[in-house]
Design an enzyme around this catalytic site. Structure first.
Site, mmCIF file in Angstrom:
data_model
loop_
_atom_site.group_PDB
_atom_site.id
_atom_site.type_symbol
_atom_site.label_atom_id
_atom_site.label_comp_id
_atom_site.label_asym_id
_atom_site.label_seq_id
_atom_site.Cartn_x
_atom_site.Cartn_y
_atom_site.Cartn_z
ATOM 1 C CE1 TYR A 149 -3.946 2.172 0.704
ATOM 2 C CE2 TYR A 149 -2.622 3.110 2.475
ATOM 3 C CZ TYR A 149 -3.746 3.157 1.671
ATOM 4 O OH TYR A 149 -4.654 4.175 1.816
ATOM 5 C CD GLU A 151 8.012 1.841 -0.995
ATOM 6 O OE1 GLU A 151 7.837 2.804 -1.749
ATOM 7 O OE2 GLU A 151 8.984 1.762 -0.228
ATOM 8 N N GLY A 152 2.894 1.391 -3.066
ATOM 9 C CA GLY A 152 1.932 1.520 -4.167
ATOM 10 C C GLY A 152 1.488 2.966 -4.336
ATOM 11 C CE LYS A 153 -3.660 4.703 -2.109
ATOM 12 N NZ LYS A 153 -4.802 5.198 -2.893
ATOM 13 C CB VAL A 191 -8.482 2.271 15.161
ATOM 14 C CG1 VAL A 191 -8.448 3.745 14.781
ATOM 15 C CG2 VAL A 191 -8.470 2.111 16.661
ATOM 16 C CG ASN A 194 -11.735 -3.050 14.430
ATOM 17 O OD1 ASN A 194 -12.474 -3.388 13.511
ATOM 18 N ND2 ASN A 194 -10.557 -3.606 14.634
ATOM 19 C CD GLN A 278 5.785 10.904 16.587
ATOM 20 O OE1 GLN A 278 5.360 11.381 17.632
ATOM 21 N NE2 GLN A 278 6.961 11.211 16.099
HETATM 22 P P1 NAD Z 1 -12.777 1.833 0.707
HETATM 23 O O1 NAD Z 1 -12.111 0.521 0.811
HETATM 24 O O2 NAD Z 1 -14.090 2.040 1.392
HETATM 25 O O3 NAD Z 1 -12.998 2.248 -0.811
HETATM 26 C C1 NAD Z 1 -12.188 1.813 -1.865
HETATM 27 C C2 NAD Z 1 -13.095 1.484 -3.039
HETATM 28 O O4 NAD Z 1 -12.292 1.090 -4.150
HETATM 29 C C3 NAD Z 1 -14.056 0.335 -2.754
HETATM 30 O O5 NAD Z 1 -15.332 0.663 -3.214
HETATM 31 C C4 NAD Z 1 -13.440 -0.836 -3.513
HETATM 32 O O6 NAD Z 1 -14.399 -1.817 -3.885
HETATM 33 C C5 NAD Z 1 -12.846 -0.113 -4.700
HETATM 34 N N1 NAD Z 1 -11.728 -0.831 -5.336
HETATM 35 C C6 NAD Z 1 -10.666 -1.413 -4.731
HETATM 36 N N2 NAD Z 1 -9.847 -1.966 -5.647
HETATM 37 C C7 NAD Z 1 -10.412 -1.699 -6.862
HETATM 38 C C8 NAD Z 1 -10.054 -2.024 -8.207
HETATM 39 N N3 NAD Z 1 -8.936 -2.722 -8.478
HETATM 40 N N4 NAD Z 1 -10.868 -1.607 -9.207
HETATM 41 C C9 NAD Z 1 -12.006 -0.924 -8.934
HETATM 42 N N5 NAD Z 1 -12.398 -0.596 -7.692
HETATM 43 C C10 NAD Z 1 -11.607 -0.987 -6.659
HETATM 44 O O7 NAD Z 1 -11.711 2.909 1.203
HETATM 45 P P2 NAD Z 1 -11.851 4.474 1.424
HETATM 46 O O8 NAD Z 1 -11.577 4.754 2.853
HETATM 47 O O9 NAD Z 1 -13.099 4.988 0.807
HETATM 48 O O10 NAD Z 1 -10.589 4.990 0.606
HETATM 49 C C11 NAD Z 1 -10.714 5.572 -0.683
HETATM 50 C C12 NAD Z 1 -9.352 6.044 -1.150
HETATM 51 O O11 NAD Z 1 -8.812 6.990 -0.233
HETATM 52 C C13 NAD Z 1 -8.322 4.907 -1.283
HETATM 53 O O12 NAD Z 1 -7.548 5.142 -2.435
HETATM 54 C C14 NAD Z 1 -7.469 5.082 -0.050
HETATM 55 O O13 NAD Z 1 -6.148 4.638 -0.259
HETATM 56 C C15 NAD Z 1 -7.522 6.588 0.183
HETATM 57 N N6 NAD Z 1 -7.294 6.902 1.604
HETATM 58 C C16 NAD Z 1 -8.285 6.732 2.524
HETATM 59 C C17 NAD Z 1 -8.025 7.007 3.859
HETATM 60 C C18 NAD Z 1 -9.084 6.854 4.926
HETATM 61 O O14 NAD Z 1 -8.784 7.096 6.087
HETATM 62 N N7 NAD Z 1 -10.307 6.527 4.605
HETATM 63 C C19 NAD Z 1 -6.761 7.454 4.255
HETATM 64 C C20 NAD Z 1 -5.782 7.595 3.283
HETATM 65 C C21 NAD Z 1 -6.058 7.344 1.951
HETATM 66 N N1 UDP Z 2 -5.783 -0.295 16.197
HETATM 67 C C1 UDP Z 2 -6.105 -0.778 17.454
HETATM 68 N N2 UDP Z 2 -7.195 -1.596 17.581
HETATM 69 C C2 UDP Z 2 -7.965 -1.946 16.527
HETATM 70 C C3 UDP Z 2 -7.636 -1.456 15.248
HETATM 71 C C4 UDP Z 2 -6.529 -0.639 15.119
HETATM 72 O O1 UDP Z 2 -5.424 -0.473 18.442
HETATM 73 O O2 UDP Z 2 -8.945 -2.685 16.736
HETATM 74 C C5 UDP Z 2 -4.637 0.631 16.051
HETATM 75 C C6 UDP Z 2 -3.638 0.264 14.952
HETATM 76 O O3 UDP Z 2 -2.653 -0.617 15.456
HETATM 77 C C7 UDP Z 2 -3.068 1.626 14.590
HETATM 78 C C8 UDP Z 2 -4.236 2.580 14.803
HETATM 79 O O4 UDP Z 2 -5.153 1.900 15.650
HETATM 80 O O5 UDP Z 2 -2.034 1.974 15.481
HETATM 81 C C9 UDP Z 2 -4.937 2.988 13.524
HETATM 82 O O6 UDP Z 2 -5.242 1.805 12.805
HETATM 83 P P1 UDP Z 2 -6.085 1.826 11.456
HETATM 84 O O7 UDP Z 2 -6.049 0.434 10.916
HETATM 85 O O8 UDP Z 2 -7.402 2.453 11.676
HETATM 86 O O9 UDP Z 2 -5.291 2.832 10.499
HETATM 87 P P2 UDP Z 2 -3.762 3.003 10.081
HETATM 88 O O10 UDP Z 2 -2.893 2.120 10.916
HETATM 89 O O11 UDP Z 2 -3.717 2.631 8.647
HETATM 90 O O12 UDP Z 2 -3.497 4.425 10.350
#
Ligand code: NAD
Ligand code: UDP
Length: 314
Positions: A149, A151-153, A191, A194, A278
């Protein structure tokens, strides 16, 4: 860019958490929306309210495959965002990030569309600089379980800027920090969902590690406001969009528990590999370039989210 009041918007990942809120906002503003999704983590329920509307189309498609379509704006969100989901098939996640972004940039170039990439604070990895400005280049493990994820981004961002330099493609790169709100999947693994689901079901809240790691949580309405301002504005980014309020995971657990059932217990679980210790955005650039700052404090956003989950998991 088409010169008329309505844009033809393509939202990849449009049936997901953020994509469906963006769909709502654009549809409510009278725009045309083509929602494209492979339904890996997205759901038709999230956009069912628009099915049948003359300005709305739904396409089942995977962004790892090219698509030919005439649009003015591409909001490229397709990619699972929760660690549980993006680690389910990490090779697919890397393909979605690279090939998906490559295909969408190719489309943007071909039709002259502006494209916004939903990037992430994960490009900073486990940051050594706190809070994180856009100029920070990050501390990312290239071979860990989060790397597909992170490195992908990072390569997705690189592709955007190379398309801008080589082909003049109009790009917008948004670094999204942890965002929450209605329509997160109850089994999403993130989190906030959950903790809320566990508390509503009367279960103990799972704290990974010692709970001292921090995150900054942005309510979805604020995030979508920032996303639209970025697309409409003149700054290519990358721009951090997130709420700078910083909380330890234990503080978050207390907040959720106190709102739902103060008697619930916490149980400790191992800290996942490479879990950042953090995270907090510097948002000066968003304030200056987009006139954007978040408005909804965590307590208020949690109330709205808890209210939604109460109905969703009935
Ligand atoms: P999400 O998982 O709810 O939404 C992702 C959507 O993309 C889903 O509807 C999924 O079915 C679709 N999808 C996944 N792979 C696909 C593919 N190969 N082809 C077509 N559709 C595909 O996640 P989200 O929270 O809505 O996140 C949306 C975007 O924002 C993502 O790119 C994520 O990396 C980015 N983002 C979100 C957060 C967050 O906190 N929500 C934080 C950082 C970045
Ligand atoms: N986390 C936790 N309990 C949970 C789910 C997540 O303590 O049930 C922690 C996780 O280890 C991380 C933070 O909450 O430190 C945020 O996790 P989340 O998966 O929401 O997002 P990301 O780690 O991608 O920021």
């Amino acid at each position: 860019m088409k010169k008329c009041t309505k844009y033809r918007n393509l939202i990849t990942g449009g049936a997901g958490f953020l994509g469906s809120h963006l769909t709502d906002r654009l549809m409510e503003a009278g725009e045309e929306v083509i929602c494209l999704d492979n339904y890996f983590t997205g759901r038709k329920e999230n956009i069912i309210q628009w099915i049948g509307h003359p300005s709305f189309e739904l396409i089942r498609h995977d962004v790892t495959q090219p698509i030919q379509i005439e649009v003015d704006r591409i909001w490229h969100l397709a990619c699972p965002a929760s660690p549980v989901h993006y680690q389910f098939n990490p090779i697919k996640t890397a393909k979605t990030s690279f090939l998906g972004t490559f295909n969408m940039l190719g489309l943007a170039r071909r039709v002259g569309a502006r494209i916004l990439l939903a990037s992430t604070s994960e490009v900073y990895g486990d940051p050594e600089i706190h809070p994180q400005p856009e100029s920070y280049r990050g501390s990312v493990n290239t071979i860990g379980t989060r790397s597909c994820y992170d490195e992908g981004k990072r390569i997705a961002e690189t592709l955007c800027f190379d398309y801008q330099r080589m082909h003049g493609t109009e790009i917008r790169v948004m670094r999204i920090f942890n965002t929450y709100g209605p329509r997160m999947l109850p089994n999403d693994g993130r989190v906030i969902s959950n903790f809320i689901v566990q508390a509503l079901l009367g279960e103990s809240l799972t704290i990974y590690g010692n709970g001292q790691q921090t995150r900054s949580f942005c309510y979805v309405d604020d995030l979508i406001d920032g996303m639209i301002r970025l697309m409409d504005g003149n700054h290519a980014g990358p721009i951090n969009i997130g709420n700078p309020g910083e909380f330890t995971i234990l503080e978050l657990a207390e907040l959720v528990r106190n709102r739902i059932n103060p008697k619930l217990e916490f149980i400790k679980k191992p800290l996942p590999d490479d879990d950042p210790m953090q995270r907090k955005p510097l948002i000066a650039l968003a304030q200056q370039e987009l006139g954007w700052s978040p408005k909804i404090p965590l307590e208020e956003g949690l109330e709205k989210t808890i209210k939604w989950f109460k109905k969703a998991i009935k």
